[in-house]
Design a protein around this motif. Structure first.
Motif, mmCIF file in Angstrom:
data_model
loop_
_atom_site.group_PDB
_atom_site.id
_atom_site.type_symbol
_atom_site.label_atom_id
_atom_site.label_comp_id
_atom_site.label_asym_id
_atom_site.label_seq_id
_atom_site.Cartn_x
_atom_site.Cartn_y
_atom_site.Cartn_z
ATOM 1 N N LEU A 106 -4.586 -0.114 -5.555
ATOM 2 C CA LEU A 106 -4.767 0.384 -4.197
ATOM 3 C C LEU A 106 -6.105 -0.079 -3.624
ATOM 4 O O LEU A 106 -6.175 -0.503 -2.468
ATOM 5 C CB LEU A 106 -4.678 1.914 -4.180
ATOM 6 N N LYS A 120 0.833 -1.203 0.000
ATOM 7 C CA LYS A 120 0.000 0.000 0.000
ATOM 8 C C LYS A 120 0.868 1.254 0.000
ATOM 9 O O LYS A 120 0.599 2.206 -0.739
ATOM 10 C CB LYS A 120 -0.911 -0.020 1.224
ATOM 11 N N VAL A 139 -5.777 -3.707 -2.585
ATOM 12 C CA VAL A 139 -5.000 -3.871 -1.355
ATOM 13 C C VAL A 139 -5.855 -3.487 -0.157
ATOM 14 O O VAL A 139 -5.874 -4.203 0.862
ATOM 15 C CB VAL A 139 -3.706 -3.024 -1.406
ATOM 16 N N VAL A 140 -6.577 -2.388 -0.244
ATOM 17 C CA VAL A 140 -7.446 -1.964 0.856
ATOM 18 C C VAL A 140 -8.523 -3.015 1.129
ATOM 19 O O VAL A 140 -8.825 -3.338 2.280
ATOM 20 C CB VAL A 140 -8.070 -0.578 0.561
#
Length: 66
Positions: free
Chosen positions: A57, A15, A60-61
């Protein structure tokens, strides 16, 4: 085989890398010190790259939240 990093540690590191890359991708003419018309890539390609980073992103979150 043992993992060097736990999954949360790996995701956090990933991240951070993606966020740093987004910071650079968002303003290529400033980070490179080169005028926008002299860059070696098309603005459309840069926009696609930035969009891909946002997708990464988001992924990943989502993994961090599961």
């Amino acid at each position: 085989m043992t993992a060097l990093y736990s999954e949360p540690t790996f995701l956090h590191g990933l991240k951070l890398v993606v966020l740093a890359e987004l910071e650079i991708a968002g303003r290529p003419e400033q980070s490179a010190g080169v005028p926008l018309d002299e860059l070696l890539f098309e603005r459309v390609d840069a926009d696609r790259y930035e969009l891909g980073l946002h997708g990464l992103l988001d992924a990943v979150v989502a993994l961090e939240r599961r």
